[in-house]
Write an enzyme that holds these catalytic residues in place. Structure first.
Site, PDB file in Angstrom:
ATOM      1  N   SER A  81       0.883  -1.500   0.204  1.00 54.09           N
ATOM      2  CA  SER A  81      -0.331   0.415   0.040  1.00 54.09           C
ATOM      3  C   SER A  81       1.292   1.419  -0.038  1.00 54.09           C
ATOM      4  O   SER A  81       1.047   1.814   1.053  1.00 54.09           O
ATOM      5  CB  SER A  81      -0.665   0.076   1.104  1.00 54.09           C
ATOM      6  OG  SER A  81      -0.373   0.420   2.605  1.00 54.09           O
ATOM      7  N   HIS A  97      -3.286  -5.949   3.136  1.00 54.90           N
ATOM      8  CA  HIS A  97      -2.834  -7.163   3.556  1.00 54.90           C
ATOM      9  C   HIS A  97      -3.580  -8.045   3.506  1.00 54.90           C
ATOM     10  O   HIS A  97      -2.659  -9.047   3.810  1.00 54.90           O
ATOM     11  CB  HIS A  97      -1.261  -6.646   4.453  1.00 54.90           C
ATOM     12  CG  HIS A  97      -0.557  -5.741   4.865  1.00 54.90           C
ATOM     13  ND1 HIS A  97      -0.488  -4.730   5.632  1.00 54.90           N
ATOM     14  CD2 HIS A  97      -0.294  -5.032   3.491  1.00 54.90           C
ATOM     15  CE1 HIS A  97       0.509  -3.600   4.950  1.00 54.90           C
ATOM     16  NE2 HIS A  97       0.379  -3.858   3.430  1.00 54.90           N
ATOM     17  N   GLU A 116      -4.436  -2.097   9.336  1.00 51.47           N
ATOM     18  CA  GLU A 116      -3.492  -2.759  10.703  1.00 51.47           C
ATOM     19  C   GLU A 116      -4.184  -2.662  12.320  1.00 51.47           C
ATOM     20  O   GLU A 116      -4.679  -1.488  12.220  1.00 51.47           O
ATOM     21  CB  GLU A 116      -2.427  -2.187  10.283  1.00 51.47           C
ATOM     22  CG  GLU A 116      -1.619  -2.926   8.962  1.00 51.47           C
ATOM     23  CD  GLU A 116      -0.392  -1.886   9.043  1.00 51.47           C
ATOM     24  OE1 GLU A 116       0.558  -1.304  10.171  1.00 51.47           O
ATOM     25  OE2 GLU A 116       0.087  -1.922   8.117  1.00 51.47           O
ATOM     26  N   GLU A 125       1.639  -9.450   7.232  1.00 54.16           N
ATOM     27  CA  GLU A 125       2.534  -8.939   8.340  1.00 54.16           C
ATOM     28  C   GLU A 125       2.744  -9.802   9.689  1.00 54.16           C
ATOM     29  O   GLU A 125       2.711  -9.163  10.511  1.00 54.16           O
ATOM     30  CB  GLU A 125       1.910  -7.284   8.896  1.00 54.16           C
ATOM     31  CG  GLU A 125       2.841  -6.634   7.069  1.00 54.16           C
ATOM     32  CD  GLU A 125       2.394  -5.161   7.661  1.00 54.16           C
ATOM     33  OE1 GLU A 125       1.930  -4.846   8.168  1.00 54.16           O
ATOM     34  OE2 GLU A 125       2.410  -4.242   7.412  1.00 54.16           O
ATOM     35  N   ASP A 183      -3.756   1.406  11.888  1.00 51.35           N
ATOM     36  CA  ASP A 183      -2.872   1.863  10.359  1.00 51.35           C
ATOM     37  C   ASP A 183      -4.366   1.777   9.959  1.00 51.35           C
ATOM     38  O   ASP A 183      -4.659   0.555   9.430  1.00 51.35           O
ATOM     39  CB  ASP A 183      -2.298   1.262   9.639  1.00 51.35           C
ATOM     40  CG  ASP A 183      -1.442   1.744   8.795  1.00 51.35           C
ATOM     41  OD1 ASP A 183      -2.358   2.811   8.178  1.00 51.35           O
ATOM     42  OD2 ASP A 183      -0.354   1.221   8.602  1.00 51.35           O
ATOM     43  N   GLU A 189      -2.985   5.503  12.494  1.00 45.57           N
ATOM     44  CA  GLU A 189      -1.952   6.157  11.104  1.00 45.57           C
ATOM     45  C   GLU A 189      -2.332   6.244   9.744  1.00 45.57           C
ATOM     46  O   GLU A 189      -3.578   5.576   9.770  1.00 45.57           O
ATOM     47  CB  GLU A 189      -0.750   5.305  10.781  1.00 45.57           C
ATOM     48  CG  GLU A 189       0.376   5.128   9.480  1.00 45.57           C
ATOM     49  CD  GLU A 189       1.444   3.615  10.015  1.00 45.57           C
ATOM     50  OE1 GLU A 189       1.296   3.117  11.193  1.00 45.57           O
ATOM     51  OE2 GLU A 189       1.041   2.891   8.819  1.00 45.57           O
ATOM     52  N   ASP A 227       1.709   8.458   7.137  1.00 44.59           N
ATOM     53  CA  ASP A 227       3.079   7.209   6.428  1.00 44.59           C
ATOM     54  C   ASP A 227       2.621   7.563   4.733  1.00 44.59           C
ATOM     55  O   ASP A 227       3.686   8.125   4.774  1.00 44.59           O
ATOM     56  CB  ASP A 227       2.234   5.997   6.861  1.00 44.59           C
ATOM     57  CG  ASP A 227       2.857   4.666   5.881  1.00 44.59           C
ATOM     58  OD1 ASP A 227       3.762   5.298   5.543  1.00 44.59           O
ATOM     59  OD2 ASP A 227       2.492   3.430   6.040  1.00 44.59           O
ATOM     60  N   LYS A 255      10.233   5.219   6.535  1.00 47.19           N
ATOM     61  CA  LYS A 255      10.821   4.606   6.250  1.00 47.19           C
ATOM     62  C   LYS A 255      11.270   3.905   5.138  1.00 47.19           C
ATOM     63  O   LYS A 255      11.386   5.314   4.658  1.00 47.19           O
ATOM     64  CB  LYS A 255       9.319   2.970   4.740  1.00 47.19           C
ATOM     65  CG  LYS A 255       8.377   2.838   5.824  1.00 47.19           C
ATOM     66  CD  LYS A 255       6.825   3.057   5.036  1.00 47.19           C
ATOM     67  CE  LYS A 255       5.467   1.803   5.413  1.00 47.19           C
ATOM     68  NZ  LYS A 255       4.690   2.049   4.379  1.00 47.19           N
ATOM     69  N   HIS A 291       9.099  -1.630   9.111  1.00 49.16           N
ATOM     70  CA  HIS A 291       9.036  -2.282   8.512  1.00 49.16           C
ATOM     71  C   HIS A 291       8.219  -1.602   7.263  1.00 49.16           C
ATOM     72  O   HIS A 291       7.506  -0.808   6.770  1.00 49.16           O
ATOM     73  CB  HIS A 291       8.897  -3.609   8.930  1.00 49.16           C
ATOM     74  CG  HIS A 291       7.173  -3.560   9.111  1.00 49.16           C
ATOM     75  ND1 HIS A 291       7.070  -4.910   9.036  1.00 49.16           N
ATOM     76  CD2 HIS A 291       6.527  -3.382   9.073  1.00 49.16           C
ATOM     77  CE1 HIS A 291       5.325  -4.853   9.068  1.00 49.16           C
ATOM     78  NE2 HIS A 291       5.449  -3.391   9.455  1.00 49.16           N
ATOM     79  N   LYS A 317       7.501   0.141  14.225  1.00 53.58           N
ATOM     80  CA  LYS A 317       6.142  -0.890  13.974  1.00 53.58           C
ATOM     81  C   LYS A 317       6.888  -2.359  13.006  1.00 53.58           C
ATOM     82  O   LYS A 317       7.683  -1.735  11.915  1.00 53.58           O
ATOM     83  CB  LYS A 317       5.330  -0.095  12.528  1.00 53.58           C
ATOM     84  CG  LYS A 317       4.018  -0.599  12.236  1.00 53.58           C
ATOM     85  CD  LYS A 317       3.315   0.065  11.755  1.00 53.58           C
ATOM     86  CE  LYS A 317       3.422   0.288  10.437  1.00 53.58           C
ATOM     87  NZ  LYS A 317       1.751   0.253   9.415  1.00 53.58           N
TER      88      LYS A 317
HETATM   89  P1  PGA Z   1       3.315  -1.235   3.151  1.00 53.00           P
HETATM   90  O1  PGA Z   1       2.222  -1.054   4.176  1.00 53.00           O
HETATM   91  O2  PGA Z   1       4.784  -1.523   2.917  1.00 53.00           O
HETATM   92  O3  PGA Z   1       1.923  -2.708   2.265  1.00 53.00           O
HETATM   93  O4  PGA Z   1       2.851   0.094   2.287  1.00 53.00           O
HETATM   94  C1  PGA Z   1       2.676  -0.325   5.336  1.00 53.00           C
HETATM   95  C2  PGA Z   1       1.682   0.395   5.827  1.00 53.00           C
HETATM   96  O5  PGA Z   1       1.063   0.761   5.816  1.00 53.00           O
HETATM   97  O6  PGA Z   1       2.382   1.318   7.475  1.00 53.00           O
HETATM   98 ZN    ZN Z   2       0.717   2.591   6.748  1.00 51.16          ZN
END
Ligand code: PGA
Ligand code: ZN
Length: 422
Positions: free
Chosen positions: A42, A154, A163, A204, A241, A284, A311, A336, A364, A387
């Site tokens: 995503s 996911h 999440e 995840e 999230d 998030e 994010d 990230k 991650h 996270k």
């Molecule tokens: P992604 O999701 O690694 O698939 O982008 C993680 C997140 O949205 O925090």
């Molecule tokens: Zn996110």
């Protein structure tokens, strides 16, 4: 003087079974170090570009071009240089690429080298990676956000929010916090099985049962916390999230699982009700990356009560974060490294967040590897939060296991759960 002697790259697999870049750096003193780049599902629109080959190999997802860029273009520039000047190494790659988002070399090529250089430098100095990255000030064991129920992009279920995480705040040590989280995770698994739900895992490592709405996961998690013998709110709080950019279209938030579509105001109202009813301390991507007006309102309404994490919104980009700080949008940023491209740029963004009193959470990606780099990075930068998925599946536990090791090494390390949301 130690210098970079050779740089190579190889196509390996990530946790979803897609190709990714493994970069290896050899120093003149014989040190060899590698790093593996993660990959998101995503993704935010303004993330740095992940270079994929297209064509038929690996259904278009091959990374041979990115590997070639490492071995030819990047190696040509970096061989002979000192590995101890990370900023210089990263700056050279940035200039060599010349684009805003690494669309020429690929952020996967650049980040692989950036990580491998840092790791090689640490190793040749006989320092743990967190110590090399953070110096003697690297002391804080991060509070984990463990994603134990997966939805959205996911998982294959009717849950719209991506999440559902637990945060074990009420503990004095990382290992005790992790132990509680594992007990809750295993208890949740039993509870789900008893009630006839699937206990198959999402990307995840969280469970991904077919719940009928977006609140049910919260109810189950709270039951699991109590059944495991812990106190919600006092010892364990919740984080979400929403990854709402994924269900934002034509100005509306489409909660397909519930068959409803909401305006920004209605979605904010919905979050407010959740926060009133449940011990949720962090949300998030509550609003979509294109809905800055919604983000402003969300921050106004909930920003002094809970952590609001950008994010997809900020994509670890200092310039975009600066816009957010200026406009009073969010109060925390997800970090990230592959969203921005290099270790140096990631550090710049974290420093700017810290100066702006925004919290940072090392993170991650949903497509991960056995490389635990971000565990050291979180400690090195004292982000205070990390996270990195459920406490299950090797690519997730690699990070938790590394944090256990770091905690044991540190002796005077600080686990800051109890003060995090005071
Ligand atoms: P992604 O999701 O690694 O698939 O982008 C993680 C997140 O949205 O925090
Ligand atoms: Zn996110």
């Amino acid at each position: 003087m130690v210098y970079i002697d050779r740089i190579s790259a190889q196509e390996v697999l990530d946790s979803r079974g897609n190709p990714t870049v493994k970069a290896t750096v050899v120093l003149s003193d014989g040190t060899i170090a590698s790093a593996i780049v993660p990959s998101g599902a995503s993704t935010g629109k303004r993330e740095a570009l992940e270079l994929r080959d297209g064509g038929e190999r690996f259904l278009g997802k091959g990374v041979l071009k990115a590997c070639e860029n490492v071995e030819v273009a990047i190696a040509d520039e970096l061989v002979g240089l000192s590995p101890y000047n990370q900023a210089q190494i990263d700056m050279i790659m940035q200039e060599l690429d010349g684009t805003e988002n690494y669309s020429k070399l690929g952020a996967n090529a650049v980040l692989g080298v950036s990580m491998a250089v840092a790791r090689a430098a640490a190793k040749s100095l006989n320092l743990p990676l967190y110590r090399y990255l953070g110096g003697s000030n690297a002391m804080v064991l991060p509070v984990p956000m463990l994603n134990i129920i997966n939805g959205g992009a996911h998982a294959n279920n009717g849950v719209d929010l991506q999440e559902y995480m637990i945060m074990p705040t009420g503990f004095d040590e990382f290992k005790e916090a992790l132990r509680a989280s594992v007990e809750i995770y295993q208890t949740l698994k039993k509870l789900l099985a008893q009630e006839g739900f699937s206990t198959a895992l999402g990307d995840e490592g969280g469970f991904a049962p077919d719940f009928k709405n977006n609140q049910e996961p919260i109810e189950y998690i709270l039951r699991a916390i109590e059944a495991a013998g812990y106190r919600p709110e006092e010892q364990v709080v919740l984080a979400l999230d929403a990854a709402s950019s994924e269900f934002y279209r034509d100005g509306f938030y489409h909660l397909a699982g519930e068959g409803r579509q909401l305006t920004s105001d209605e979605l904010i109202q919905y979050y407010e009700e959740l926060v009133e009813r449940y011990p949720i301390r962090s949300i998030e991507d509550g609003m979509a990356e294109d809905d800055w007006e919604g983000w402003r309102k969300l921050t106004e309404r909930l920003g002094d009560r809970i952590q609001l994490v950008g994010d997809d919104l900020f994509v670890t980009n200092k310039a975009i974060l600066a816009e957010g700080v200026g406009q009073g949008v969010a109060n925390a940023i997800l970090i990230k490294p592959n969203q921005i491209g290099t270790i140096t740029q990631t550090m710049e963004t974290v420093r700017f967040a810290q100066r702006s009193s925004y919290r940072s959470i090392m993170s991650h990606r949903s497509g991960e590897s056995e490389d635990p780099f971000i565990a050291d990075f979180a400690v090195g930068l004292n982000t205070g939060q990390i996270k990195t998925g459920a406490p299950a599946r090797g690519e997730r536990t690699a990070k938790y296991n590394r944090l256990l090791e770091i905690e044991r090494d540190l002796i005077f390390g600080e686990y800051i759960g109890k003060e995090l949301f005071d």
